[in-house]
Design a protein around this motif. Structure first.
Motif, PDB file in Angstrom:
ATOM      1  N   LYS A   1      -5.982   9.962 -11.073  1.00 19.89           N
ATOM      2  CA  LYS A   1      -7.363   9.542 -10.865  1.00 19.89           C
ATOM      3  C   LYS A   1      -7.500   8.027 -10.977  1.00 19.89           C
ATOM      4  O   LYS A   1      -8.169   7.388 -10.159  1.00 19.89           O
ATOM      5  CB  LYS A   1      -8.272  10.234 -11.876  1.00 19.89           C
ATOM      6  N   GLU A   2      -6.852   7.431 -11.972  1.00 24.16           N
ATOM      7  CA  GLU A   2      -6.928   5.982 -12.153  1.00 24.16           C
ATOM      8  C   GLU A   2      -6.313   5.228 -10.975  1.00 24.16           C
ATOM      9  O   GLU A   2      -6.864   4.223 -10.510  1.00 24.16           O
ATOM     10  CB  GLU A   2      -6.234   5.570 -13.448  1.00 24.16           C
ATOM     11  N   VAL A   3      -5.186   5.702 -10.477  1.00 19.33           N
ATOM     12  CA  VAL A   3      -4.538   5.040  -9.341  1.00 19.33           C
ATOM     13  C   VAL A   3      -5.396   5.184  -8.093  1.00 19.33           C
ATOM     14  O   VAL A   3      -5.570   4.228  -7.331  1.00 19.33           O
ATOM     15  CB  VAL A   3      -3.106   5.579  -9.113  1.00 19.33           C
ATOM     16  N   GLU A   4      -5.972   6.369  -7.880  1.00 20.76           N
ATOM     17  CA  GLU A   4      -6.857   6.567  -6.729  1.00 20.76           C
ATOM     18  C   GLU A   4      -8.051   5.617  -6.792  1.00 20.76           C
ATOM     19  O   GLU A   4      -8.434   5.018  -5.779  1.00 20.76           O
ATOM     20  CB  GLU A   4      -7.356   8.015  -6.684  1.00 20.76           C
ATOM     21  N   GLU A   5      -8.629   5.470  -7.976  1.00 21.11           N
ATOM     22  CA  GLU A   5      -9.766   4.565  -8.146  1.00 21.11           C
ATOM     23  C   GLU A   5      -9.354   3.117  -7.900  1.00 21.11           C
ATOM     24  O   GLU A   5     -10.105   2.351  -7.295  1.00 21.11           O
ATOM     25  CB  GLU A   5     -10.371   4.723  -9.534  1.00 21.11           C
ATOM     26  N   ALA A   6      -8.175   2.751  -8.353  1.00 18.17           N
ATOM     27  CA  ALA A   6      -7.689   1.383  -8.153  1.00 18.17           C
ATOM     28  C   ALA A   6      -7.468   1.103  -6.669  1.00 18.17           C
ATOM     29  O   ALA A   6      -7.779   0.013  -6.185  1.00 18.17           O
ATOM     30  CB  ALA A   6      -6.396   1.162  -8.933  1.00 18.17           C
ATOM     31  N   ILE A   7      -6.957   2.081  -5.960  1.00 18.87           N
ATOM     32  CA  ILE A   7      -6.710   1.909  -4.526  1.00 18.87           C
ATOM     33  C   ILE A   7      -8.032   1.727  -3.776  1.00 18.87           C
ATOM     34  O   ILE A   7      -8.151   0.838  -2.941  1.00 18.87           O
ATOM     35  CB  ILE A   7      -5.923   3.109  -3.950  1.00 18.87           C
ATOM     36  N   THR A   8      -9.020   2.550  -4.089  1.00 22.06           N
ATOM     37  CA  THR A   8     -10.291   2.459  -3.369  1.00 22.06           C
ATOM     38  C   THR A   8     -11.115   1.245  -3.791  1.00 22.06           C
ATOM     39  O   THR A   8     -11.891   0.734  -3.000  1.00 22.06           O
ATOM     40  CB  THR A   8     -11.132   3.732  -3.556  1.00 22.06           C
ATOM     41  N   ALA A   9     -10.930   0.767  -5.006  1.00 29.58           N
ATOM     42  CA  ALA A   9     -11.718  -0.367  -5.508  1.00 29.58           C
ATOM     43  C   ALA A   9     -11.139  -1.721  -5.119  1.00 29.58           C
ATOM     44  O   ALA A   9     -11.858  -2.714  -5.127  1.00 29.58           O
ATOM     45  CB  ALA A   9     -11.835  -0.288  -7.019  1.00 29.58           C
ATOM     46  N   SER A  10      -9.879  -1.766  -4.785  1.00 26.11           N
ATOM     47  CA  SER A  10      -9.234  -3.045  -4.504  1.00 26.11           C
ATOM     48  C   SER A  10      -9.545  -3.534  -3.102  1.00 26.11           C
ATOM     49  O   SER A  10      -9.248  -2.864  -2.120  1.00 26.11           O
ATOM     50  CB  SER A  10      -7.716  -2.922  -4.671  1.00 26.11           C
ATOM     51  N   PRO A  11     -10.123  -4.753  -3.006  1.00 25.90           N
ATOM     52  CA  PRO A  11     -10.404  -5.296  -1.665  1.00 25.90           C
ATOM     53  C   PRO A  11      -9.140  -5.772  -0.953  1.00 25.90           C
ATOM     54  O   PRO A  11      -9.132  -5.931   0.251  1.00 25.90           O
ATOM     55  CB  PRO A  11     -11.333  -6.481  -1.956  1.00 25.90           C
ATOM     56  N   LEU A  12      -8.055  -5.962  -1.716  1.00 24.41           N
ATOM     57  CA  LEU A  12      -6.818  -6.445  -1.129  1.00 24.41           C
ATOM     58  C   LEU A  12      -5.967  -5.323  -0.560  1.00 24.41           C
ATOM     59  O   LEU A  12      -5.075  -5.541   0.229  1.00 24.41           O
ATOM     60  CB  LEU A  12      -6.001  -7.211  -2.173  1.00 24.41           C
ATOM     61  N   ILE A  13      -6.250  -4.098  -0.993  1.00 21.30           N
ATOM     62  CA  ILE A  13      -5.452  -2.954  -0.548  1.00 21.30           C
ATOM     63  C   ILE A  13      -6.307  -2.122   0.400  1.00 21.30           C
ATOM     64  O   ILE A  13      -7.281  -1.500  -0.020  1.00 21.30           O
ATOM     65  CB  ILE A  13      -4.998  -2.082  -1.736  1.00 21.30           C
ATOM     66  N   PRO A  14      -5.986  -2.107   1.680  1.00 23.44           N
ATOM     67  CA  PRO A  14      -6.779  -1.294   2.616  1.00 23.44           C
ATOM     68  C   PRO A  14      -6.561   0.186   2.357  1.00 23.44           C
ATOM     69  O   PRO A  14      -5.447   0.641   2.155  1.00 23.44           O
ATOM     70  CB  PRO A  14      -6.234  -1.684   3.983  1.00 23.44           C
ATOM     71  N   SER A  15      -7.637   0.938   2.278  1.00 24.08           N
ATOM     72  CA  SER A  15      -7.504   2.384   2.085  1.00 24.08           C
ATOM     73  C   SER A  15      -7.380   3.051   3.444  1.00 24.08           C
ATOM     74  O   SER A  15      -7.991   2.648   4.408  1.00 24.08           O
ATOM     75  CB  SER A  15      -8.692   2.935   1.305  1.00 24.08           C
ATOM     76  N   ASP A  16      -6.580   4.118   3.487  1.00 28.63           N
ATOM     77  CA  ASP A  16      -6.338   4.828   4.755  1.00 28.63           C
ATOM     78  C   ASP A  16      -7.356   5.896   4.983  1.00 28.63           C
ATOM     79  O   ASP A  16      -7.896   6.538   4.258  1.00 28.63           O
ATOM     80  CB  ASP A  16      -4.939   5.441   4.762  1.00 28.63           C
TER      81      ASP A  16
ATOM     82  N   MET B   1       0.816  -1.199   0.000  1.00 26.78           N
ATOM     83  CA  MET B   1       0.000   0.000   0.000  1.00 26.78           C
ATOM     84  C   MET B   1       0.855   1.257   0.000  1.00 26.78           C
ATOM     85  O   MET B   1       0.546   2.206  -0.689  1.00 26.78           O
ATOM     86  CB  MET B   1      -0.931  -0.047   1.220  1.00 26.78           C
ATOM     87  N   LYS B   2       1.941   1.236   0.754  1.00 23.39           N
ATOM     88  CA  LYS B   2       2.812   2.411   0.807  1.00 23.39           C
ATOM     89  C   LYS B   2       3.436   2.686  -0.557  1.00 23.39           C
ATOM     90  O   LYS B   2       3.638   3.845  -0.916  1.00 23.39           O
ATOM     91  CB  LYS B   2       3.879   2.232   1.871  1.00 23.39           C
ATOM     92  N   ASP B   3       3.719   1.615  -1.317  1.00 23.01           N
ATOM     93  CA  ASP B   3       4.262   1.795  -2.665  1.00 23.01           C
ATOM     94  C   ASP B   3       3.257   2.509  -3.567  1.00 23.01           C
ATOM     95  O   ASP B   3       3.627   3.391  -4.338  1.00 23.01           O
ATOM     96  CB  ASP B   3       4.633   0.453  -3.292  1.00 23.01           C
ATOM     97  N   MET B   4       1.991   2.110  -3.452  1.00 22.74           N
ATOM     98  CA  MET B   4       0.939   2.739  -4.262  1.00 22.74           C
ATOM     99  C   MET B   4       0.779   4.207  -3.875  1.00 22.74           C
ATOM    100  O   MET B   4       0.640   5.073  -4.741  1.00 22.74           O
ATOM    101  CB  MET B   4      -0.391   2.002  -4.071  1.00 22.74           C
ATOM    102  N   GLN B   5       0.801   4.487  -2.587  1.00 17.27           N
ATOM    103  CA  GLN B   5       0.678   5.869  -2.123  1.00 17.27           C
ATOM    104  C   GLN B   5       1.872   6.709  -2.578  1.00 17.27           C
ATOM    105  O   GLN B   5       1.707   7.865  -2.973  1.00 17.27           O
ATOM    106  CB  GLN B   5       0.535   5.921  -0.596  1.00 17.27           C
ATOM    107  N   ALA B   6       3.051   6.129  -2.520  1.00 16.83           N
ATOM    108  CA  ALA B   6       4.259   6.841  -2.961  1.00 16.83           C
ATOM    109  C   ALA B   6       4.183   7.129  -4.450  1.00 16.83           C
ATOM    110  O   ALA B   6       4.533   8.227  -4.904  1.00 16.83           O
ATOM    111  CB  ALA B   6       5.502   6.030  -2.634  1.00 16.83           C
ATOM    112  N   HIS B   7       3.736   6.159  -5.206  1.00 23.25           N
ATOM    113  CA  HIS B   7       3.599   6.350  -6.656  1.00 23.25           C
ATOM    114  C   HIS B   7       2.547   7.415  -6.950  1.00 23.25           C
ATOM    115  O   HIS B   7       2.740   8.268  -7.828  1.00 23.25           O
ATOM    116  CB  HIS B   7       3.227   5.025  -7.329  1.00 23.25           C
ATOM    117  N   LEU B   8       1.472   7.388  -6.208  1.00 27.26           N
ATOM    118  CA  LEU B   8       0.413   8.378  -6.369  1.00 27.26           C
ATOM    119  C   LEU B   8       0.946   9.785  -6.099  1.00 27.26           C
ATOM    120  O   LEU B   8       0.688  10.718  -6.862  1.00 27.26           O
ATOM    121  CB  LEU B   8      -0.735   8.044  -5.424  1.00 27.26           C
TER     122      LEU B   8
END
Length: 61
Positions: free
Chosen positions: A46-61, A1-8
């Motif tokens: 926008k696409e990465v934000e949507e992927a983060i919120t839509a993924s059940p495997l990635i907990p959103s903060d 998750m931290k990798d996705m946030q860093a990329h975002l």
């Protein structure tokens, strides 16, 4: 998750930098190019934000 946030965050920074370069450019071609790049980066954000919120495997903060 931290990798996705860093990329975002990196994408957000790149969008802002492209927007700034576009505003400061005196060459019309470069101005248009960097405006388009900024728009593309915002689209990716926008696409990465949507992927983060839509993924059940990635907990959103």
């Amino acid at each position: 998750m931290k990798d996705m946030q860093a990329h975002l965050q990196r994408l957000r920074n790149e969008a802002e930098e492209c927007e700034l370069i576009s505003k400061l450019a005196t060459n019309g071609t470069k101005k248009a190019l960097f405006a388009k790049l900024a728009e593309h980066h915002r689209s990716l954000v926008k696409e990465v934000e949507e992927a983060i919120t839509a993924s059940p495997l990635i907990p959103s903060d």
